[in-house]
Scaffold this motif. Sequence first.
Motif, PDB file in Angstrom:
ATOM      1  N   THR A 133       0.842  -1.197   0.000  1.00 31.37           N
ATOM      2  CA  THR A 133       0.000   0.000   0.000  1.00 31.37           C
ATOM      3  C   THR A 133       0.885   1.257   0.000  1.00 31.37           C
ATOM      4  OG1 THR A 133      -0.089  -0.098   2.418  1.00 31.37           O
ATOM      5  CG2 THR A 133      -1.929  -1.102   1.224  1.00 31.37           C
ATOM      6  N   ARG A 134       2.104   1.116  -0.474  1.00 34.16           N
ATOM      7  CA  ARG A 134       3.064   2.223  -0.375  1.00 34.16           C
ATOM      8  C   ARG A 134       2.621   3.463  -1.157  1.00 34.16           C
ATOM      9  NH1 ARG A 134       8.974  -0.785  -0.445  1.00 34.16           N
ATOM     10  NH2 ARG A 134       8.535  -2.035   1.395  1.00 34.16           N
ATOM     11  N   ASP A 135       2.111   3.253  -2.371  1.00 36.10           N
ATOM     12  CA  ASP A 135       1.707   4.431  -3.149  1.00 36.10           C
ATOM     13  C   ASP A 135       0.514   5.117  -2.495  1.00 36.10           C
ATOM     14  OD1 ASP A 135       3.756   3.954  -4.869  1.00 36.10           O
ATOM     15  OD2 ASP A 135       2.530   3.593  -6.650  1.00 36.10           O
ATOM     16  N   ALA A 136      -0.425   4.314  -1.978  1.00 40.19           N
ATOM     17  CA  ALA A 136      -1.587   4.909  -1.300  1.00 40.19           C
ATOM     18  C   ALA A 136      -1.132   5.707  -0.076  1.00 40.19           C
ATOM     19  CB  ALA A 136      -2.578   3.818  -0.902  1.00 40.19           C
ATOM     20  N   GLU A 137      -0.127   5.191   0.622  1.00 45.31           N
ATOM     21  CA  GLU A 137       0.385   5.915   1.795  1.00 45.31           C
ATOM     22  C   GLU A 137       1.008   7.242   1.368  1.00 45.31           C
ATOM     23  OE1 GLU A 137       2.939   2.985   3.620  1.00 45.31           O
ATOM     24  OE2 GLU A 137       1.227   1.617   3.773  1.00 45.31           O
ATOM     25  N   ARG A 138       1.737   7.223   0.246  1.00 39.62           N
ATOM     26  CA  ARG A 138       2.346   8.470  -0.242  1.00 39.62           C
ATOM     27  C   ARG A 138       1.284   9.496  -0.637  1.00 39.62           C
ATOM     28  NH1 ARG A 138       6.348   6.456  -4.863  1.00 39.62           N
ATOM     29  NH2 ARG A 138       6.405   8.686  -5.338  1.00 39.62           N
ATOM     30  N   LEU A 139       0.174   9.010  -1.161  1.00 39.58           N
ATOM     31  CA  LEU A 139      -0.849   9.931  -1.669  1.00 39.58           C
ATOM     32  C   LEU A 139      -1.898  10.296  -0.625  1.00 39.58           C
ATOM     33  CD1 LEU A 139      -1.200   8.200  -5.132  1.00 39.58           C
ATOM     34  CD2 LEU A 139      -0.436  10.552  -4.750  1.00 39.58           C
ATOM     35  N   GLY A 140      -1.840   9.598   0.492  1.00 38.70           N
ATOM     36  CA  GLY A 140      -2.856   9.815   1.534  1.00 38.70           C
ATOM     37  C   GLY A 140      -2.912  11.247   2.032  1.00 38.70           C
ATOM     38  N   GLY A 141      -1.758  11.920   2.010  1.00 35.49           N
ATOM     39  CA  GLY A 141      -1.712  13.280   2.536  1.00 35.49           C
ATOM     40  C   GLY A 141      -2.321  14.321   1.622  1.00 35.49           C
ATOM     41  N   CYS A 142      -2.469  14.007   0.335  1.00 35.69           N
ATOM     42  CA  CYS A 142      -2.956  15.049  -0.585  1.00 35.69           C
ATOM     43  C   CYS A 142      -4.300  14.740  -1.221  1.00 35.69           C
ATOM     44  CB  CYS A 142      -1.908  15.339  -1.662  1.00 35.69           C
ATOM     45  SG  CYS A 142      -1.411  13.928  -2.635  1.00 35.69           S
ATOM     46  N   ALA A 143      -4.623  13.473  -1.431  1.00 37.47           N
ATOM     47  CA  ALA A 143      -5.901  13.149  -2.086  1.00 37.47           C
ATOM     48  C   ALA A 143      -7.040  13.169  -1.073  1.00 37.47           C
ATOM     49  CB  ALA A 143      -5.815  11.772  -2.745  1.00 37.47           C
ATOM     50  N   ALA A 144      -8.209  13.621  -1.520  1.00 38.85           N
ATOM     51  CA  ALA A 144      -9.380  13.623  -0.638  1.00 38.85           C
ATOM     52  C   ALA A 144      -9.770  12.194  -0.283  1.00 38.85           C
ATOM     53  CB  ALA A 144     -10.537  14.342  -1.316  1.00 38.85           C
ATOM     54  N   GLU A 145      -9.662  11.311  -1.264  1.00 36.78           N
ATOM     55  CA  GLU A 145      -9.943   9.889  -1.025  1.00 36.78           C
ATOM     56  C   GLU A 145      -8.933   9.074  -1.815  1.00 36.78           C
ATOM     57  OE1 GLU A 145     -13.990   8.438  -0.709  1.00 36.78           O
ATOM     58  OE2 GLU A 145     -14.647  10.328  -1.568  1.00 36.78           O
ATOM     59  N   ILE A 146      -8.482   7.984  -1.220  1.00 41.65           N
ATOM     60  CA  ILE A 146      -7.480   7.151  -1.886  1.00 41.65           C
ATOM     61  C   ILE A 146      -7.774   5.686  -1.589  1.00 41.65           C
ATOM     62  CG2 ILE A 146      -5.921   7.728   0.057  1.00 41.65           C
ATOM     63  CD1 ILE A 146      -4.382   6.799  -3.150  1.00 41.65           C
ATOM     64  N   THR A 147      -7.790   4.888  -2.633  1.00 42.12           N
ATOM     65  CA  THR A 147      -8.000   3.443  -2.461  1.00 42.12           C
ATOM     66  C   THR A 147      -6.919   2.701  -3.222  1.00 42.12           C
ATOM     67  OG1 THR A 147     -10.378   3.684  -2.205  1.00 42.12           O
ATOM     68  CG2 THR A 147      -9.581   1.509  -2.855  1.00 42.12           C
ATOM     69  N   GLN A 148      -6.224   1.831  -2.525  1.00 39.57           N
ATOM     70  CA  GLN A 148      -5.192   0.994  -3.159  1.00 39.57           C
ATOM     71  C   GLN A 148      -5.843  -0.300  -3.648  1.00 39.57           C
ATOM     72  OE1 GLN A 148      -1.329   1.412  -2.844  1.00 39.57           O
ATOM     73  NE2 GLN A 148      -1.524  -0.021  -4.544  1.00 39.57           N
ATOM     74  N   ILE A 149      -5.560  -0.655  -4.869  1.00 39.61           N
ATOM     75  CA  ILE A 149      -6.026  -1.930  -5.421  1.00 39.61           C
ATOM     76  C   ILE A 149      -4.802  -2.803  -5.631  1.00 39.61           C
ATOM     77  CG2 ILE A 149      -7.153  -3.072  -7.369  1.00 39.61           C
ATOM     78  CD1 ILE A 149      -8.621  -0.384  -7.903  1.00 39.61           C
ATOM     79  N   ASN A 150      -4.740  -3.936  -4.958  1.00 44.22           N
ATOM     80  CA  ASN A 150      -3.630  -4.873  -5.169  1.00 44.22           C
ATOM     81  C   ASN A 150      -4.070  -5.954  -6.154  1.00 44.22           C
ATOM     82  OD1 ASN A 150      -2.424  -4.494  -1.795  1.00 44.22           O
ATOM     83  ND2 ASN A 150      -1.457  -3.804  -3.673  1.00 44.22           N
ATOM     84  N   THR A 151      -3.313  -6.079  -7.224  1.00 46.29           N
ATOM     85  CA  THR A 151      -3.709  -6.983  -8.300  1.00 46.29           C
ATOM     86  C   THR A 151      -3.082  -8.372  -8.169  1.00 46.29           C
ATOM     87  OG1 THR A 151      -1.892  -6.173  -9.674  1.00 46.29           O
ATOM     88  CG2 THR A 151      -4.029  -5.064  -9.928  1.00 46.29           C
ATOM     89  N   GLY A 152      -2.250  -8.581  -7.133  1.00 44.48           N
ATOM     90  CA  GLY A 152      -1.622  -9.903  -6.961  1.00 44.48           C
ATOM     91  C   GLY A 152      -0.602 -10.161  -8.050  1.00 44.48           C
ATOM     92  N   ARG A 153      -0.986 -10.978  -9.030  1.00 42.96           N
ATOM     93  CA  ARG A 153      -0.076 -11.239 -10.162  1.00 42.96           C
ATOM     94  C   ARG A 153      -0.455 -10.425 -11.397  1.00 42.96           C
ATOM     95  NH1 ARG A 153       2.512 -16.464  -9.881  1.00 42.96           N
ATOM     96  NH2 ARG A 153       2.186 -17.324  -7.812  1.00 42.96           N
ATOM     97  N   GLY A 154      -1.526  -9.658 -11.284  1.00 42.61           N
ATOM     98  CA  GLY A 154      -2.049  -8.954 -12.459  1.00 42.61           C
ATOM     99  C   GLY A 154      -1.187  -7.762 -12.843  1.00 42.61           C
ATOM    100  N   CYS A 155      -0.882  -7.647 -14.133  1.00 39.14           N
ATOM    101  CA  CYS A 155       0.035  -6.599 -14.601  1.00 39.14           C
ATOM    102  C   CYS A 155      -0.696  -5.353 -15.080  1.00 39.14           C
ATOM    103  CB  CYS A 155       0.939  -7.144 -15.696  1.00 39.14           C
ATOM    104  SG  CYS A 155       0.010  -7.775 -17.101  1.00 39.14           S
ATOM    105  N   HIS A 156      -2.008  -5.265 -14.809  1.00 36.08           N
ATOM    106  CA  HIS A 156      -2.780  -4.080 -15.214  1.00 36.08           C
ATOM    107  C   HIS A 156      -4.049  -4.031 -14.376  1.00 36.08           C
ATOM    108  CE1 HIS A 156      -5.871  -6.567 -17.157  1.00 36.08           C
ATOM    109  NE2 HIS A 156      -4.852  -7.367 -17.431  1.00 36.08           N
ATOM    110  N   LEU A 157      -4.646  -2.855 -14.304  1.00 33.40           N
ATOM    111  CA  LEU A 157      -5.972  -2.762 -13.685  1.00 33.40           C
ATOM    112  C   LEU A 157      -7.017  -3.197 -14.704  1.00 33.40           C
ATOM    113  CD1 LEU A 157      -5.769   0.615 -11.721  1.00 33.40           C
ATOM    114  CD2 LEU A 157      -5.905  -1.689 -10.762  1.00 33.40           C
TER     115      LEU A 157
END
Length: 220
Positions: free
Chosen positions: A70-94
Amino acid sequence: MKKINVVESVLKANDALANENRRRMDAAGVLAVNIMSAPGSGKTMLLEKTIPLLGPEQRCAVLVGDLQTTRDAERLGGCAAEITQINTGRGCHLSAPQVSAGLATLDLNDISFLFIENVGNMVCPAAHDLGEHLRAVLLSVPEGDDKVAKYPTLFQPADVILLTKVDLIGVVDFQFEKVYEDLSRINTRAPLIELSPKTGQGMDRWLAWLRQQRRGQTGS
Ligand SMILES: Nc1nc2c(ncn2[C@@H]2O[C@H](COP(=O)(O)OP(=O)(O)OP(=O)(O)O)[C@@H](O)[C@H]2O)c(=O)[nH]1
Ligand SMILES: [Mg+2]
């Protein structure tokens, strides 16, 4: 020289849900921007700098895709009004179903911009409509000036191309002319913006482009 072209089949189920995602965001007046690039091009840093510069009147949410953490979500938590991290496991795209699930975590009626930071990858994300309105593609200077020609499917459907980390020109060999020349064959529609979120160079053009797109959506 031998060469193989791989043509991906259209994912109909994904596209149907992507259209549904777009309808939901249209109904709520949200402008969704799908941000795509190789790993490490600077997608998260771009958002860390962009969201505060857009100002408090533009409420920004982020859906961020990564295989793990959730590292990117943690970095963005301070500036975005809402932030949701999606972990794709082995998936290489959303995918559109993942974004649909992500949208359910957000209060869409309270958001102006939804930034979707796709998984770092130069091939698969471009083949999957998520329901976004716009596609922003990053190419960072240290990646090399040959990447537009080598990964055309990423750059062809881009609505804006961000040539980023220009503060590193001089540290690595990179010729802007090669990128311009390759884009002249691949995508002449998208504006090309040279910028460095780190130094702030060129950020005004990017912000102006975003605001212009938003005005186009709201008609104001
Ligand atoms: N010099 C310089 N470094 C940058 C710039 N933008 C990002 N970086 C650095 O590039 C590295 C990767 O940046 P991220 O924002 O994590 O890249 P990303 O595209 O989100 O990476 P993934 O989510 O893993 O795909 C970090 O060390 C950033 O500090 C820039 O404009 N100039
Ligand atoms: Mg990131």
